[in-house]
Enzyme design. Structure first.
Site, PDB file in Angstrom:
ATOM      1  N   GLY C  55       0.956  -1.363   0.053  1.00  0.00           N
ATOM      2  CA  GLY C  55      -0.100   0.025   0.059  1.00  0.00           C
ATOM      3  C   GLY C  55       0.923   1.266  -0.051  1.00  0.00           C
ATOM      4  CG  LEU C  56      -0.876   5.147  -0.071  1.00  0.00           C
ATOM      5  CD1 LEU C  56      -1.600   6.408   0.466  1.00  0.00           C
ATOM      6  CD2 LEU C  56      -0.109   5.573  -1.386  1.00  0.00           C
ATOM      7  CB  ALA C  57       2.802   2.604   4.704  1.00  0.00           C
ATOM      8  N   GLY C  58       3.929   0.733   2.189  1.00  0.00           N
ATOM      9  CA  GLY C  58       4.999  -0.328   1.715  1.00  0.00           C
ATOM     10  C   GLY C  58       5.508   0.042   0.638  1.00  0.00           C
ATOM     11  CG  HIS C 279     -16.831   7.136   7.445  1.00  0.00           C
ATOM     12  ND1 HIS C 279     -17.774   7.620   6.500  1.00  0.00           N
ATOM     13  CD2 HIS C 279     -15.687   7.704   6.940  1.00  0.00           C
ATOM     14  CE1 HIS C 279     -17.275   8.738   5.996  1.00  0.00           C
ATOM     15  NE2 HIS C 279     -16.130   8.869   6.043  1.00  0.00           N
ATOM     16  NE  ARG C 344     -14.271  10.717   8.946  1.00  0.00           N
ATOM     17  CZ  ARG C 344     -13.327  10.571   8.194  1.00  0.00           C
ATOM     18  NH1 ARG C 344     -12.621   9.640   8.603  1.00  0.00           N
ATOM     19  NH2 ARG C 344     -13.263  10.822   7.153  1.00  0.00           N
ATOM     20  CG  HIS C 419     -13.327   4.355   7.356  1.00  0.00           C
ATOM     21  ND1 HIS C 419     -13.146   3.943   6.012  1.00  0.00           N
ATOM     22  CD2 HIS C 419     -12.417   5.614   7.312  1.00  0.00           C
ATOM     23  CE1 HIS C 419     -12.408   5.161   5.307  1.00  0.00           C
ATOM     24  NE2 HIS C 419     -12.086   6.102   6.287  1.00  0.00           N
ATOM     25  NE  ARG C 453      -7.570   7.455   9.258  1.00  0.00           N
ATOM     26  CZ  ARG C 453      -8.207   8.389   8.031  1.00  0.00           C
ATOM     27  NH1 ARG C 453      -7.915   9.440   7.721  1.00  0.00           N
ATOM     28  NH2 ARG C 453      -9.263   7.697   7.804  1.00  0.00           N
ATOM     29  CG  LEU C 459      -4.846   9.038   1.559  1.00  0.00           C
ATOM     30  CD1 LEU C 459      -5.489   9.751   0.200  1.00  0.00           C
ATOM     31  CD2 LEU C 459      -4.645   7.441   1.259  1.00  0.00           C
TER      32      LEU C 459
END
Lengths: 235, 247, 662
Positions: C55-58, C279, C344, C419, C453, C459
């Site tokens: 994903g974004l981090a990996g 969410h 939320r 979520h 969060r 992201l």
């Protein structure tokens, strides 16, 4: 690396499928321009025997005295022949690739967007190739006057008129023109796309319309003389 | 509603495989197509039969992992991904044929699961902009005209599901590749590698065994993200430019 | 009750972050970057790093480490790294560019994030996140990410998630997709150049720990079934969040906790596992067949009005036939100042409350209706259909496709769904876990979001960790390497491999009567009911019992067909569910021990007179880091009482405040 093959960076752009498509597009455009001119010439038939025969003779003398007699015509024939060879070669190569890309077929497959013209592109092309061979035999190489009472000799007008008074010859011709319509309608658009002139939605639609307009102009133009002959408007 | 499924079952890459018929009674029109398969799989599991293998992940139409040929249409009768297709798109009593994507560069792994790593290798060949982490100038250093940014975005929407290949009579990957080439070609950042990118990617596409494009449009019609055909035109134009500049 | 709690866990020594330098907060990251040792470029070729998840981090971490010249192996369970679930993020990514000149700054983003996290995040990590956020945008634009732009060709920003500055960069509703494709392309570039070796359809099933250090992973090739050993000098987990413990969530079907949980069992502490973000605007469950939930952007609450019928008997009426006076616009009624735009967690909890009262709408699922109306009739009347279509058209289309209803004509139905999880493996300032050499990035770690969060921050965190933080901190560890060579036949490696093989065999050989999914669904129901939007002492204690007996039954009665030598999706799921069954218990224990409400954790016992979340900073201003202990019985279903290690949260730069939205 376990999951990758090394990218083929060294491969030249020339040997790619798109390069083959470009060959088809460029040769196809040559043909499209040729049939346009050819169609225009055929319409001279309506101007009468002497006008038509003068035109036919003019084709042999274009460029004289710079070019020898029949020089331009020969040059054009060579170009067309090479184009035909390249067009057919590329078509069969791409056809073979496409078949190899799906050796296991679907049990059920629907065509959702495919137009009639694009669907018949390949087999239509084969039919046109056969027709062209016959057409050349009939009018250029052997000049067979199928229905002719007399050998027309060097009278192209007579050859054409005699031929199209034979109903089945006219039918072959009309069917071929329908095939030509389909081939041109998709081909002209497709060539535009392949050359890369349709890089936005509007240009894309324009190219599609252009394909049909051009095909219609050519085919209608081609059909007027033989039908006129068949129905006795031209004798 | 009750439906009948004919599902492609194949135990592995070397198995011949074939269609197997299952009755799936009493399903809800609100189920997604994949949830219907989930229900069938639960039943198969209860009956001691191995469930049908199929790929899916996000199930919200963006990851590109799912993809089935449903009665001859990639992702089924709606223009969306298989996971977003719902049973209300079918009628009670329908018989539905479910097959994997068929293309030699997408070999079947099992049942409805295919290997699409050919797409990754096409990206590896050049579907990127060479910029190491930390080497970037300020984001506002290079303005991008809105029209170019928009077209880049439209092309970048591709989710790499492979429906274009599955639907194409030639099993061509040109729409996938055209989308990436167009995305990067529309941006100033993509210019330095523009020519080498298109040549490498097309060469890899061909090496993988995909067919050529005949501009028929089945790909766009099947594309859940509605990537337009004109990206293939841009791809063609760039390759033509590369031909001029390379030789 | 205290006794009960003490039976469930024990308390160990406190834990501290030892890596963040002293000094003013602005100097900490530059100082750490300077102090972290460098690795000579020639030596990087001798250092191996395993990265789990793309994903974004990996993907960003693997690509960046590959660029730097380390020998990187990257793993994902999907068929391509581009499928990772970061791709589904819709809204945007925050960054302190201050391109709008509206008063944004590093400090403001830092402040907003700490406050949004309800003062349960570590200040140092959050400040650094805000600091590097601007670099992310530069990097992504250079990669060709097509962010939204204005007519002048410069980047557009919007305000997101209730903050007062416009710092969110976006690419229509597909920001996650575009950012992930950017990272994926960088990763594939490294694959092509040999910097990264990519393993798709491979799942990490065990961490290899030798001499107290993380030295590699055991993975299963999901296609061939082969169990492989990949040894390394350091391991990075970027395996995402564990929201699927609830069965129904907005996570992808394959999202799981296995990589993190295996590391946890090997000694990595799990921090704040109970912090779950729910969410409020998701499409409701339509029946028992439901496999996942779909989120719709929160922006819908800007113009939509949320209501339920005042009377239960109106619930199955056509909503259009319910007159205005019989409708309860409950958010506008309870929170007149914020109305439908409350945070939320409040919006979610109130939706649950009205449904629990029996005033929910839509189909009956389980024993009651789970949905509330989100009505655009007023907005359509005020703005015109065209304007609504322009702003929300894609969301309306998505709703129509999934539900088969026309949201322009009939009010939409929404319900909260799990979520994101703020909890994760404990890491220090360097993102290193309690196992030396094991680093954790992105949603898989706990560090930046506290108890809740902010929108458009997930992201940001994933990419900050992967591009800019980890590559700078991991070098300090790698500079101590290459670590002593470990061979495939080292006893610890062999043991890890055998443990994996035995577990796979165990799952296949039980041959019981219940499917894996049926256990997963039951676990999800328990978690949602007792460890969801509202948690209580009693409910959590009950949940722990239920989970334990479910776990027992799982290991006795699960049915996994097929073999281990081919693609076997039931087997994959079985391993993941087995780990969820352990995680679920820890989440409940964590939720039970934290007798306060904060962020995504609402304890019924800790609320104000108005029903608002009530924090207890004097008692609970700490991170709960849990250490795994094996069960006494030693069978697969048993777990020992976890050991709680507290990391005190010290707020030096921000003052603690109780939030209020009245």
């Amino acid at each position: 690396m376990a999951t990758t093959t090394s990218p083929a960076r060294a491969t030249k752009a020339r040997s790619t499928t798109i390069a083959l498509k470009l060959v088809m597009a460029v040769t196809g455009i040559i043909f499209a321009l040729f049939v346009l001119a050819h169609m225009y010439g055929n319409l001279k038939l309506l101007a009468g025997e002497s006008a038509y025969n003068t035109y036919a003779e003019h084709l042999r003398t274009i460029g004289e005295p710079m070019l020898p007699h029949r020089g331009f015509l020969t040059l054009m024939e060579v170009v067309l022949l090479l184009a035909l060879g390249a067009h057919v070669y590329a078509a069969f190569t791409l056809w073979g690739r496409a078949r190899g890309a799906r050796t296991q077929r679907y049990a059920v497959k629907k065509a959702v967007a495919q137009s009639f013209s694009s669907k018949w592109m390949r087999w239509g092309g084969v039919f046109l190739l056969l027709f062209i061979i016959w057409h050349l035999i009939e009018f250029t190489i052997v000049k067979v006057n199928v229905g002719g009472q007399s050998v027309a000799g060097d009278n192209p007008y007579q050859l054409v008129v005699d031929s199209f008074q034979v109903w089945w010859l006219t039918i072959i011709y009309v069917v071929a023109m329908l095939a030509l319509y389909l081939h041109l309608a998709h081909g002209v658009f497709s060539a535009t796309q392949t050359v890369g002139w349709t890089g936005n939605a509007a240009a894309y639609r324009r190219a599609q319309v252009t394909g049909h307009v051009m095909a219609a102009v050519v085919v209608v133009g081609f059909l007027i003389p033989p039908l006129a002959i068949l129905f006795g408007l031209v004798k | 509603m009750d439906i009948t499924l004919k599902v492609w079952r194949q135990t592995g890459p070397d198995d011949k495989g074939g269609l197997v018929t299952y009755d799936v009674p009493d399903i809800s029109p609100d189920m997604s197509f994949l949830e219907m398969l989930d229900v069938l799989n639960e039943r198969l599991n209860d009956e001691g039969k191995e469930p049908i293998a199929f790929d899916s992940d996000c199930r919200e139409g963006i990851c590109g992992m799912c993809g089935l040929m449903i009665s001859g249409e990639a992702h089924g009768p709606e223009r969306t991904t298989t996971c977003q297709l719902h049973m209300r798109s079918f009628a009670d009593g329908d018989t539905i044929t479910v097959e994997p994507w068929r293309a030699d560069p997408f070999p079947v792994i099992k049942d409805l699961v295919v290997d699409r790593s050919a797409f990754d290798r096409i990206i590896q060949a050049g579907g990127f902009i060479t910029v190491n982490t930390g080497a970037a100038p300020d984001a506002h250093a290079t303005p991008v005209p809105k029209a170019n940014a928009e077209r880049a975005f439209v092309a970048a929407e591709c989710i790499g599901c492979g429906a274009c290949v599955a639907a194409c009579p030639n099993a061509s990957g040109m729409l996938f590749m055209g989308a990436k080439v167009t995305h990067l070609a529309e941006l100033p950042q993509g210019q330095p590698e523009r020519m080498s990118r298109v040549v490498s990617m097309v060469a890899q596409h061909d090496a993988e065994g995909f067919g050529g494009c005949t501009n028929i449009g089945e790909c766009t019609a099947a594309c859940p993200k509605e990537i337009p055909q004109d990206v293939i035109s841009t791809l063609n134009r760039d390759l033509r430019s590369a031909l001029r500049h390379q030789s | 009750m205290t006794e009960l709690i003490h039976g469930l866990y024990t308390e160990g020594a406190p834990i501290h972050d030892t890596k963040a330098p002293n000094g003013p907060i602005q100097t900490k990251w530059p100082t750490r970057q300077f102090e972290a040792r460098l690795v000579n470029p020639a030596n990087r070729r001798k250092l191996r790093v395993v990265v789990i998840g793309t994903g974004l981090a990996g993907a960003s971490a693997a690509a960046t480490l590959g660029e730097a010249g380390y020998v990187v192996k990257s793993f994902c369970f999907q068929d391509s790294p581009r499928r990772a679930h970061s791709i589904a993020a819709q809204g945007g990514i925050n960054a302190t560019k201050n391109y709008m000149e509206d008063g944004d700054s590093v400090y403001r983003l830092f402040y907003d994030t700490v406050k949004g996290g309800d003062y349960r995040a570590r200040e140092n990590n959050v400040y650094r996140l805000a600091e590097v956020s601007a670099n992310i945008i530069d990097q992504c634009v250079a990669q060709g990410v097509p962010f939204a732009r204005e007519y002048g060709g410069l980047l557009d920003n919007r305000s997101f998630g209730g903050v007062q500055v416009s710092r969110t960069f976006y690419a229509r509703g597909q920001t996650g997709q575009q950012l992930l494709i950017g990272a994926y392309q960088s990763l594939e570039r490294q694959v092509a150049s040999g910097g990264v070796e990519m393993f798709t359809r491979h799942e990490m099933l065990e961490l290899v720990v030798v001499d107290g250090r993380a030295r590699g992973v055991i993975v299963r090739d999901l296609v061939s079934g082969e169990i492989e050993t990949h040894l390394a000098d350091a391991v990075v987990l970027a395996s995402g969040g564990y929201g699927n413990v609830f069965y129904l969530s907005t996570n992808a079907m394959g999202s799981n906790v296995t990589a993190s949980w295996r590391a946890h069992r090997k000694g990595a502490y799990m921090a704040n596992p109970c912090y779950t973000q729910i969410h409020p605007t998701c499409i409701p469950v339509s029946g028992d067949h439901q496999s996942k939930l779909t989120l719709m952007s929160e922006s819908l609450r800007n113009d939509g009005r949320i209501w339920v019928p005042k009377r239960r008997e109106d619930c199955d009426k056509d909503p259009r036939d319910i007159p205005e006076e019989d409708r309860d616009y409950y958010l506008e009624r309870i929170y007149p100042a914020f109305g439908n735009l409350v945070p939320r967690d409040i919006a979610s909890r109130q939706a649950k409350n009205v449904c629990d009262e029996g005033r929910g709408v839509g189909p009956v699922v389980g024993d009651f209706r789970r949905g509330v109306y989100l009505d655009f009739a007023d907005a359509i009347a005020r703005l015109g259909r065209e304007s609504v279509e322009e702003q929300y058209g894609n969301l309306f289309d998505m709703y129509a496709r999934i539900t088969g209803e026309d949201p322009y004509a009939v009010p939409m139905r929404i319900y909260p769904a799990v979520h994101y999880v703020m909890g994760g493996l404990w890491v220090d300032y360097d993102l290193e876990s309690t196992i030396p050499g094991l680093y954790v990035t992105g949603e898989a770690n706990f560090s930046d979001h506290g108890a809740n969060r902010l929108g458009a921050s997930a992201l940001m965190q994933g990419l900050a960790d992967g591009y800019f933080v980890l590559p700078n901190t991991i070098r300090d560890y790698l500079a101590g390497g290459p670590y002593p060579a470990v061979e495939d036949d080292h006893p610890d490696v062999v043991a890890a491999r055998e443990a994996v093989a035995n577990r796979v065999q165990a799952l296949l050989s039980i041959d019981g009567t219940r499917s894996v999914d049926s256990f997963h669904k039951e676990l999800g129901t328990i978690m949602w009911e007792y460890c969801g939007m509202e948690r209580s002492e009693e409910g959590l204690a009950k949940a722990i019992d239920l989970i334990r007996s479910l776990r027992e039954e799982f290991w006795r009665n699960v049915r996994v067909l097929g073999s281990a030598e081919t693609l076997n999706q039931s087997l994959e799921k079985a391993g993941r569910v087995a780990d969820f069954l352990e995680l679920g218990e820890l989440m409940c224990i964590d939720a039970l021990h934290r007798r306060e409400s904060c962020g995504g954790h609402f304890r019924a016992e800790s609320q104000t007179a108005d029903g608002e979340a009530l924090r207890h900073d004097d008692e609970y201003a700490y991170v709960a880091a849990w250490e795994y202990t094996p069960g006494e019985r030693g069978d697969r279903a048993s777990m020992g009482p976890p050991v709680l290690h507290k990391e005190d949260l010290v707020y030096e730069f921000i003052e603690l405040k109780q939030r209020s939205y009245k």
